[in-house]
Write an enzyme that holds these catalytic residues in place. Structure first.
Site, PDB file in Angstrom:
ATOM      1  N   GLU A   1      48.493   1.205  13.073  1.00  0.00           N
ATOM      2  CA  GLU A   1      49.405  -0.230  12.949  1.00  0.00           C
ATOM      3  C   GLU A   1      50.754   0.151  13.201  1.00  0.00           C
ATOM      4  OE1 GLU A   1      48.732  -3.170  10.124  1.00  0.00           O
ATOM      5  OE2 GLU A   1      46.339  -2.991  10.443  1.00  0.00           O
TER       6      GLU A   1
ATOM      7  N   GLU B   1      42.646  -0.722   5.081  1.00  0.00           N
ATOM      8  CA  GLU B   1      43.644  -0.327   4.038  1.00  0.00           C
ATOM      9  C   GLU B   1      43.050  -0.401   2.639  1.00  0.00           C
ATOM     10  OE1 GLU B   1      47.197  -2.898   4.886  1.00  0.00           O
ATOM     11  OE2 GLU B   1      47.744  -1.636   6.218  1.00  0.00           O
TER      12      GLU B   1
END
Ligand SMILES: *[C@@H]1O[C@H](CO)[C@@H](O)[C@H](O)[C@H]1NC(C)=O
Ligand SMILES: *[C@@H]1O[C@H](CO)[C@@H](O)[C@H](O)[C@H]1NC(C)=O
Ligand SMILES: *[C@@H]1O[C@H](CO)[C@@H](O)[C@H](O)[C@H]1NC(C)=O
Ligand SMILES: *[C@@H]1O[C@H](CO)[C@@H](O)[C@H](O)[C@H]1NC(C)=O
Ligand SMILES: CC(=O)N[C@H]1CO[C@H](CO)[C@@H](O)[C@@H]1O
Length: 830
Positions: free
Chosen positions: A250, A181
């Site tokens: 995710e 991320e």
């Protein structure tokens, strides 16, 4: 520090791994390809340190049974290298054994090395010693950071290669991830951030692992790195670069929990909706974050203030039980999706918009057609005419028609058992109720200045207030700040009316002692981790001892430069005398401060089952309650059976618990969840957010703590508690977690499986109605019409059975006379 004890290696497991042959993993614009075939990958996150090696085979088996074909994990640098160049890959940190467990069940693995992981994990998985190396700057173009990151990542990649675990070597690992991320915070670093991202990509490629690399949430990831999506919904996500598939790393199945917050829930219907939408709009790989959340043992929880339970409302609960109906509802979806793999990954895709958020997507390949009927309107059901048949699509749902004619799955129609879990008392207690533990205890020492001004075990003296982790390297939650002030007879502060001490701290907990007396404790609340502690005190003429104890509750794991977020007493410490409008201030911030890391009982390892602690005296009479800084110890027999074991710590304040020397994590039952925000009902419709569908308002944030079965022996198990705030251990109880009530609410045309757990049988059937039953589990009622034969049928095949299987149709359950689609509702007791 959480160095887990050496667990004997199971050689049987090593021998059982298959000598699989190498496969070629690649990708194109549609999907990941394995030996040239486009594949659908349904993956679930299981973090190996959040369970035990003994639990892994069962967790992986239940994932496979649930229709997954891959398991994903991060790699947790700070537990593997807790001290500089001292490594630990034992027990539940045995990454190789975990990957081989996945392999032995024939599943793929996705290895997200990071090494930054976020994950509500202490300090985001990066070691605190790394932060204490001069000139380091995390996650940017910084030589010190990059050198250390390279050393660690190289070690992990080499370890995997050495064991032949990459798919290119015949192993299960089909994808690897570098960084994590980074796209979310890259803006903070300007061109250094870009350089760092390129450096990460080059590093990854240099390993030549033969499998593709991903960078999640990284739109501008340099080729051939694949950017992927994270979030509750990723259907509207499309990769920016051409030639890479749409992948979702995710998919948050629920949410995590903080001390002081309520329990979050995400409905099975909404998770299924998100997944079906993703596949409707061209997705081919998705991963549940989490599929099993597990437990933050020891001091591994991040935060601040992440709870010890990391249940996450995942399809497998914290203890490894099926979280029903979520597990079952998704299982059915997985089987449908996998049955359509060829068409979904190769087919020509066409979407027709029906308005009002209703759309139909058709995939067409070699004469086969599959259809998705999607309704993203959150309030109104839709009825559409599709290929001359009328279909009703409930609001916020997707129907899947593998032949474009028969609906075999709708995300809003749950046909799986719902289980209501109960905690039952320890059956090894011989029926004595309530089982009373015999407690021993001893006091923890308060650090203090000796007559000569020194402090035993101090590590550092400085004329300044120091940030906590820079002193402790996070080897303990606790840091003592000790100083003294000499007040002369004519000090102006003595002429004031009231004297207070003011301590400004960055958190998370502060205890203050003046001249050997505890004057107060304060902890961060409502998300405000910095606070000022202020208490009245009396000074004596001469030397006054000032002892402050700061405790952390998990280090920050997220946000740009999260690593610099301070903890401990970093503001000022002042004595403030007040008289009418006048103030006399003695600023102690630049005093000589003596630092001592940790508590004496930890130093002596009072929690360990080693002779080291055996020589210390424990009292067996005069058990103190509501007294801070007490160690408690008791023994107990293991609960019978195979159901997971928990300890109910109701009555305790805050501290840490151990069983047979293994840490269960921090406990804090006294910390109650917010009073507000809970709802009785939970509407699956509409976008999910972490404050939707909350429960547990006003109750202890976490009352039960998991004791993995592998921590236990048959008898004479030792539990040790360190109670920091003051509590009462008399009500501590060991319990097992099992299915109490199993409910069914299934539509005609399905087969319903009803089962108990841990060898129990269905002992009673409280409600059966086949027709148009109303209400939900625990409050079912009969509708307008029903079959009179259903009850006898269900009783006959279910009562006294561990599991039973009921074909839901009029043939077996009898005619109902209803015009609408019949449903079967059952409430059974295990
Ligand atoms: C959902 O349906 C209702 C009723 O048909 C309509 O008024 C509303 O605009 C729709 N919402 C969206 C976002 O399309
Ligand atoms: C913390 O780490 C530094 C090096 O990073 C070391 O010099 C120091 O001794 C360590 N302190 C403790 C308390 O472990
Ligand atoms: C405290 O201050 C007084 C007066 O200044 C002095 O006589 C005494 O020695 C001091 N005590 C210590 C321990 O420094
Ligand atoms: C200070 O001393 C007074 C008088 O002895 C006593 O009543 C009071 O409780 C003391 N305050 C503190 C904070 O110890
Ligand atoms: C990579 C990353 O930070 N992912 C996070 C996404 O949000 C979930 C929320 O639970 C975190 O657990 C992940 O670590």
């Amino acid at each position: 520090m959480t160095i887990s004890r050496i667990v004997l290696f199971s050689f049987a497991l090593l021998l059982s791994f298959c000598l699989c042959s190498a496969v070629q993993v690649s990708y194109d614009e549609r999907a990941l390809t394995i030996d040239g075939e486009r594949r659908i990958i349904l993956s679930g996150s299981i973090h190996y340190p959040r369970s035990t090696p003994e639990m892994w085979p069962d967790l992986v088996q239940k994932s496979k049974d649930g229709g997954l074909n891959a398991i994903e994990t991060y790699v947790f640098w700070n537990v593997h290298e807790p001290l500089y160049r001292q490594y630990n890959f034992e027990g539940n940190l045995d990454l190789v054994r975990f990957i081989k467990t996945i392999q032995s069940q024939g599943l793929y693995a996705i290895l997200r090395i990071g090494p930054y992981v976020c994950a509500e994990w202490n300090y985001g998985g990066l070691p605190v010693w790394l932060h204490n190396i001069p000139d380091v700057k995390f996650r940017t173009n910084n030589k010190v950071f990059e050198d250390e990151m390279k050393t660690f990542v190289t070690m992990i990649v080499e370890m995997m290669k050495h064991e032949n675990l990459f798919a290119s070597q015949g192993g299960p690992i089909i994808l690897a991830q570098i960084e994590n991320e980074y796209g979310n915070i890259m803006w903070k670093f300007g061109s250094d951030g870009v350089d760092y991202m390129d450096w990460c990509a080059q590093l990854a490629l240099s390993y030549d692992t033969g499998v593709p690399w991903i960078m999640c949430q990284q739109d501008n990831a340099p080729a051939p790195m694949i950017s992927t999506c994270n979030g509750y919904y990723c259907d509207q996500y499309y990769p920016k670069r051409k030639g890479i598939p749409k992948m979702w790393t995710e998919n948050w199945t629920g949410w995590f929990k903080n001390w002081g917050s309520q329990d979050p829930h995400r409905t099975a219907r909404d998770v299924a909706f998100a997944v079906a939408r993703f596949f409707q709009f061209g997705g081919t790989l998705q991963n549940y974050y989490m599929y099993h959340g597990g437990t933050n043992f020891g001091r591994t929880s991040g935060g601040p203030y992440i709870t010890t339970s990391y249940d996450y409302d995942a399809p497998l609960d914290e203890y490894g039980n099926l979280n029903q109906p979520k597990w079952g509802h998704l299982q059915k979806l997985h089987f449908v999706l996998r049955s359509m793999e060829k068409v979904l990954t190769n087919g020509f895709q066409r979407t027709v918009d029906y308005g009002n958020m209703v759309s139909v997507t058709t995939y067409n390949y070699e004469g086969k057609e599959v259809c998705f009927l999607g309704n993203a309107n959150q309030s109104s059901d839709a009825t559409i005419n599709f290929q001359n048949t009328m279909f009703t699509i409930p609001a916020w749902s997707v129907s899947i028609l593998p032949d474009c004619y028969n609906e075999v799955y709708n995300t809003a129609k749950v046909n799986s058992q719902q289980s209501i879990m109960i905690k039952s008392p320890n059956e090894a207690d011989d029926g004595e109720e309530p089982y009373q533990l015999q407690w021993n205890w001893r006091s923890e020492h308060f650090a203090h200045r000796k007559k000569d001004g020194t402090v035993d075990g101090s590590s550092l003296i400085a004329n300044a207030l120091l940030e906590q982790k820079s002193v402790t390297n996070d080897t303990s939650d606790y840091l003592w700040y000790i100083t003294s002030v000499n007040i002369s007879q004519n000090d102006p502060i003595l002429t004031t009316e009231q004297i207070t001490i003011q301590v400004s701290t960055s958190g998370h907990v502060l205890h203050a002692f003046i001249n050997g007396k505890h004057i107060g404790t304060q902890f961060a609340q409502n998300g405000q981790y910095s606070f000022t502690f202020e208490r009245k005190l009396n000074l004596t003429i001469g030397v006054n001892d000032i002892v402050l104890l700061s405790a952390t509750v998990g280090l920050a794991n997220y946000g740009p430069e999260y690593e610099d977020i301070p903890v401990g007493i970093t503001g000022s410490v002042q004595l403030v005398g007040t008289k009418s409008n006048q103030k006399v201030i003695i600023d102690l911030s630049k005093n000589q401060w003596i630092y001592k890391v940790g508590l004496a009982g930890y130093e002596k390892q009072l929690y360990a089952q080693t002779p080291k602690s055996a020589s210390y005296v424990w009292h067996d009479i005069g058990l103190p309650t509501s007294r801070m800084f007490v160690w408690y110890k008791s023994t107990f027999p293991a609960p019978l059976g195979t159901d997971p074991v928990v300890v109910d710590l109701m009555g305790l304040g805050k501290g840490e618990a151990w069983v047979n020397g293994q840490s269960l994590g921090r406990y804090w039952p006294k910390f109650e969840a917010n009073e507000d925000g809970c709802s009785y009902s939970c509407d699956y419709r509409g976008a999910y957010g972490s404050n939707k569908c909350l429960t547990n308002c006003g109750k202890p944030t976490q009352r039960w703590y998991h004791i993995p079965r592998s921590f236990l022996k048959a008898d004479n198990n030792e539990i040790v508690l360190f109670e920091e705030f003051g509590g009462n251990p008399w009500n501590v109880q060991f319990q097992t977690v099992t299915i109490g009530t199993a409910c069914a609410d299934a539509y005609e045309g399905n087969t319903l499986e009803l089962s108990c757990q841990g060898g129990r049988v269905i002992s009673d059937v409280k409600f059966v109605s086949f027709g148009l039953p109303q209400g939900s589990c625990g409050s079912f009622s009969v509708g307008r019409c029903e079959s009179p034969k259903a009850y006898a049928y269900v009783m006959n095949i279910c009562l006294g059975k561990v599991r039973c299987s009921i074909p839901v149709n009029e043939l077996t359950l009898g005619p109902t006379g209803c015009k609408e689609t019949n449903r079967l509702a059952i409430e059974a007791v295990c």
